[in-house]
Scaffold this active site. Structure first.
Site, short mmCIF file in Angstrom:
data_model
loop_
_atom_site.label_atom_id
_atom_site.label_comp_id
_atom_site.label_asym_id
_atom_site.label_seq_id
_atom_site.Cartn_x
_atom_site.Cartn_y
_atom_site.Cartn_z
N GLU A 411 0.55 -1.13 0.07
CA GLU A 411 -0.06 -0.09 0.07
C GLU A 411 0.87 1.24 0.05
O GLU A 411 0.96 2.01 0.93
CB GLU A 411 -1.08 0.03 1.26
N GLU A 488 -4.55 -10.46 0.01
CA GLU A 488 -5.41 -10.41 1.24
C GLU A 488 -6.91 -10.39 0.93
O GLU A 488 -7.50 -9.75 -0.21
CB GLU A 488 -5.35 -8.90 1.88
#
Ligand code: GAL
Length: 977
Positions: A411, A488
């Site tokens: 991220e 994820e």
């Protein structure tokens, strides 16, 4: 050769940079007033608040976004260690950590190694500046040869909580400054081997192993000999020029199923090194990720390093226990989210057989909140530093066969620096693919990776609609040329995730999709005292004013390592031994990476409401990986009772990761009674003596039970309320109620959470009005209307009590009226029993709890448990303990009559026995806030809403949502004396 400097150091804490002592590095400083501290540790966790406190944030930065500057209020720890190096003695024997180091002068060079310092360490030795340790979870080695002295040496490290590094280490976790991994001195002998890489590959077509050796050593080290005794291999290289690829002949390949390691020995003129190597080859071919020529089907989990007392310091036993637990629950891959783990972790992955997605220590997520302006991953001033982070990640761990994918970080938006890191990695190690989820357009990575898509989004991805899951301009791309993984998916926060099965199905069937990794392994609750009681703390519990509250409590285990019910669900979904059965035949599919089923025993078990009625070992031929067979099941004798036919696959012998008998897979079918009992006339309801119905006494004014078998009971009511789960409460992504939006965009919109809607609708505050209480001689009818304040909606409840063969038969009809524009959390009946009840035995679903979209890890059978163990201790109290499909329940306690509940169907209710009711759980934010239990709460539910994964991901799928509907619950309440 390494001399550990771990142990007790002297410590001085300053709340700001400017308050730190200017002379802290000076050799002769009198530090007798300083305090002892253990290294490794995080100083904010060592002495509670005196040395600062931990802070939890997810995306946002806890400091102003002002790179590379940081606030003056920057907790600063000065560490000093005095150590003795004997000067004259000589030995080149290996030095063990903690033992006195004889003969440092024998070493040509001495390096000072730090394996983890957050966020920065300024290092002085004997008053002289040595260097700076940057990259909190990366290894730093500083050459201290010229600074070491015989006899007394003084090492000083100044650690700051914030530094420029903070801007690239914004992972979703606690901010925990300190020297938290080991520090040691490494003696480098003359003629030693500075670095090596035995890059061991496997050719699945020939079965042969190959090593591409790389050895970094000075001229005086050569010749260097490589020996692998198990392969009768030995070769001496006169110089680096002779390091050519080696054919090792036939070898056993390394993978998650057969983690075969070989011991290699490298001997130079100055030192001998032993290394474990595993032969395996990783390739991206089209949309597949091949390991040793076989497509990898990823069943993984994201793991942070976390210990509730020590922060990111995980003991070796705990680390090992974690890995064993992963293996036992069908996991074959770990992503080291979001930084390189302690090096020992990888040794154990090599040994036990877990594939590793090894992630670099990089996250700049907080810049997203500022539109990615100034993001270090796209700023040329950061290029060298970020490439260096990746370099250190790769160089430290390149020899581990378990590492099959390098990940650039997490991220951090996208930018030229990530492309540069990837290019460096590709050049350095062409043998491992590069992953980075934020490369949505697939410009510089090899795998298309996403987080938390709904099933429709995953389908779109498989179809090449890469845009489905990105709203970052310029990132959409159509891609069908690379494997897709979910780095994820399904968010294990609180009670959940639900809906794992849908993903597993798509992983098995969608082209190009290789699997995913659950978020995440462990709750990061820090042990603390809350309300004067021991508890686990999360964001806000340590005086933080700017934090992300409970979002750090999102693992499959509690902070101290107890598996949550979701672990059983994940295991049942992940199992590579797929059993599909009906009454006559079981299809067994072996989806293991390479292993056959010769280690498994298959057993067929027949159970019924009165316990096990048969069991036999099945004669199942060995099934090769990738194959499927059908096995005919023994026929089950006709019975007047239902039967549950199960096939169980378990380990025949102890393995490295589980004992013999460990269940790897299980399937079950229900066999309806084949013939009814001899027709007995339906018993007629008995005439009721006043308000006594069998063992139950009703209050003549309210119509509610006041005692059961002479035991006082109270609070009987129909309820629609459950204590919202984390997934009910949060709304990171949208909701399936807006199905069209979901279908077209792949994500939902910012709709209110379920809990918000439920509270708006007043489901937590229904009040009731008795409409009718009628005694007809053999039947008592109670009619109530339940609705919230201001509500024009609610439920009509009709309870009918009769006495049948000494038991109270209770039929409850619950019928909605008015308009409900939200789902219901549950619909059921509640009763408070005395707190002396302590045990339950039941025939129904067990052993764990289950919900509509999370019920694969449970089965029908006979179970018993302490009432205290029936509810899971979620760190944030919430709905727990529901076990659907109850046939029979006995509730017992010392000196109390045993209460019995039975259900003869056709719709069997679920039950919950809990020490706190839904409102009490709802009101508490920590277990320590729950207060004294008022007794045992019995819930008998006609239905519950699913769990979903909306705390970070999609909501409950439509088929598992509970919408307002009429339901009926039929119960018999009895007593066993
Ligand atoms: C992801 C992130 C993780 C964690 C998770 C939610 O976006 O990569 O670090 O924050 O969401 O718990």
């Amino acid at each position: 050769m390494c001399w550990s400097l771990d142990g007790t150091w002297r410590f001085h804490f300053s709340p700001t940079t400017s308050a730190a002592p200017a002379d802290a590095a000076e050799v002769d400083l009198d530090d007798s007033g300083w305090e002892p501290i253990q290294v490794p540790s995080h100083f904010v966790l060592t002495d509670d608040s005196r040395w600062g406190r931990p802070i939890y944030t997810n995306v946002k930065f806890p400091i102003p976004l002002d790179p590379p500057h940081v606030p003056d209020a920057n907790l600063t720890g000065d560490y000093r260690l005095e150590f003795e190096l004997p000067g004259a003695e000589t030995t080149t024997e290996g030095i063990r950590p903690g033992e006195p180091w004889q003969g440092w002068r024998d070493f040509q060079r001495v390096l000072l190694r730090f394996d983890g310092v957050e966020s920065i360490g300024l290092v002085h030795l004997n008053g002289k500046r040595v260097g700076v340790v940057r990259g909190s979870r990366l290894r730093t080695e500083l050459d201290v040869t010229d600074l070491l002295r015989p006899g007394r040496n003084l090492l000083h490290v100044r650690v700051h909580q914030w530094s420029a590094m903070t801007y690239v280490e914004d992972q979703d976790q606690w901010w925990l400054p300190g020297i938290f991994r080991s520090v040691c001195l490494i003696g480098r002998p003359a003629g030693g081997i500075d670095d090596f890489w035995l890059d061991a590959g496997y050719d699945h077509r020939t079965g042969r192993g190959r090593i591409v050796p790389e050895i970094t050593a000075a001229d005086d080290a050569w010749p260097i000999t490589l020996r692998i005794d198990d392969l009768h291999f030995e070769q001496t290289f006169a110089s680096a020029d002779e390091l050519l690829p080696l054919d090792l002949g036939e070898v056993v390949a390394w993978d998650c199923d057969t983690p075969r390691l070989y011991t290699a020995t490298l001997a130079s003129n100055g030192e001998t090194i032993e290394a474990k190597i595993g032969f395996r080859t990783v390739r991206v071919v089209g949309r597949e990720l091949l390991v040793n020529g076989r497509p990898l089907r990823m069943r993984g989990v994201n793991r942070h390093e976390f210990d509730p007392d020590k922060g990111r310091i995980v003991s070796e036993e705990r680390l090992r226990a974690d890995l064993m637990m992963m293996k036992q629950h069908g996991m074959n891959t770990v992503r080291t989210s979001h930084y390189p783990p302690h090096p020992r972790f990888l040794d154990s992955c090599d040994e036990l057989g877990l594939f590793v997605v090894l992630e670099n220590d990089l996250e700049t997520h907080g810049f997203e909140l500022a539109g990615w302006v100034g993001n270090p991953t796209d700023d040329p001033t950061w290029t060298d530093h970020l490439v260096d982070r990746m370099r250190r990640t790769v160089e430290r761990d390149k020899n581990h066969p378990s590492v099959i994918i390098w990940s650039l970080g997490n991220e951090s938006g996208t930018g030229a620096n990530l492309a540069a890191m990837s290019a460096w990695t590709h050049r350095r190690d062409p043998g491992r693919p590069v992953h980075y989820e934020g490369d949505h357009a697939g410009r510089y990575t090899d795998i298309l990776s996403r987080m938390y898509p709904p099933l429709e989004g995953l389908e779109d991805l498989s179809d090449g609609l890469g845009s489905a899951l990105t709203d970052i301009p310029g990132q959409a791309a159509r891609q069908t040329d690379r494997p897709i993984m979910l780095c994820e998916f399904v968010h294990a926060m609180g009670n959940g995730p639900g809906g794992v099965a849908g993903y597993e199905h798509l992983f098995d069937t969608l082209p190009g999709v290789i699997g995913g990794l659950v978020w995440e392994w462990r709750d990061h609750g820090l042990r603390t005292t809350i309300n004067g009681q021991p508890d686990f703390g999360y964001g806000g519990d340590f005086g933080e004013v700017f934090h992300d509250a409970t979002f750090v409590i999102d693992g499959l285990t509690t902070p101290d390592g107890h598996p949550s019910p979701a672990m059983a669900e994940v295991a049942a979904q992940f199992t590579p031994i797929r059993l599909e059965m009906d009454q006559e035949v079981v299809f067994i599919r072996n989806l293991r990476h390479s292993a056959d089923t010769s280690d498994l025993v298959f057993t067929v078990v027949v159970d019924g409401p009165d316990g096990e009625v048969g069991r036999e070992e099945m004669d199942v031929p060995v099934i090769e990986s990738g194959d499927e067979i059908a096995v005919v099941l023994p026929s089950v004798a006709p019975s007047a009772h239902e039967r549950w036919l199960s096939v169980v696959a378990s380990l025949g012998d102890d393995s490295a990761w589980a004992p013999a008998g460990h269940v790897v897979a299980r399937a079950q079918v229900i066999i309806e009674p084949t013939h009814g009992p001899a027709a007995t006339p339906r018993p007629r309801p008995a005439h009721l003596d006043g308000w006594q119905v069998g063992p139950v006494t009703l209050d003549p004014v309210t119509g509610r039970p006041s005692s059961w078998a002479g035991v006082p009971v109270s609070e009987s009511d129909t309820t629609l309320w459950r204590a919202p789960t984390s997934n009910d409460s949060l709304r990171t992504f949208g909701s399936y109620e807006l199905a069209d939006v979901v279908a077209t965009r792949g994500l939902g919109v910012d709709a209110p959470s379920s809990a918000e809607r439920w509270r708006d609708a007043g489901l937590d505050r229904l009040v009731s009005r008795l409409v009718e209480l009628r005694h007809d001689g053999d039947r008592i009818t109670v009619r109530r209307r339940q609705a919230p304040a201001q509500g024009t909606w609610g439920v009509e409840v009709i309870e009918q009590w009769t006495e049948l063969e000494g038991q109270a038969a209770l039929g409850i009809d619950i019928v909605p009226f008015g308009r409900f524009d939200c789902t219901w959390p549950r619909v059921g009946w509640h009763l408070l029993l005395p707190g002396g009840y302590s045990e339950a035995s039941w025939v129904g679903t067990g052993p764990g709890e289950a919900y509509p979209d999370s019920d694969a890890g449970v089965w029908l059978g006979s179970f018993s448990a302490d009432i205290d163990d029936l509810c899971f201790g979620y760190i944030v109290p919430q709905e727990t303990g529901h076990r659907p499909n109850l046939r029979r329940l006995a509730i017992s306690g010392a000196g109390l009559p045993t209460l019995q509940v039975s259900s003869s169907g056709p719709h069997h209710p679920g039950f919950t026995l809990a020490r706190h009711d839904a409102h009490e759980l709802d009101a508490a934010s920590h277990c320590s806030e729950l207060g004294t239990s008022r007794g045992v709460h019995l819930y008998l539910d006609a239905a519950q809403h699913g769990l979903g994964s909306r705390s970070c991901g999609p909501d409950v799928r439509p088929e598992f949502q509970l919408w307002a509907k009429a339901v009926r619950i039929d119960l018999q309440l009895g007593v066993m004396r």
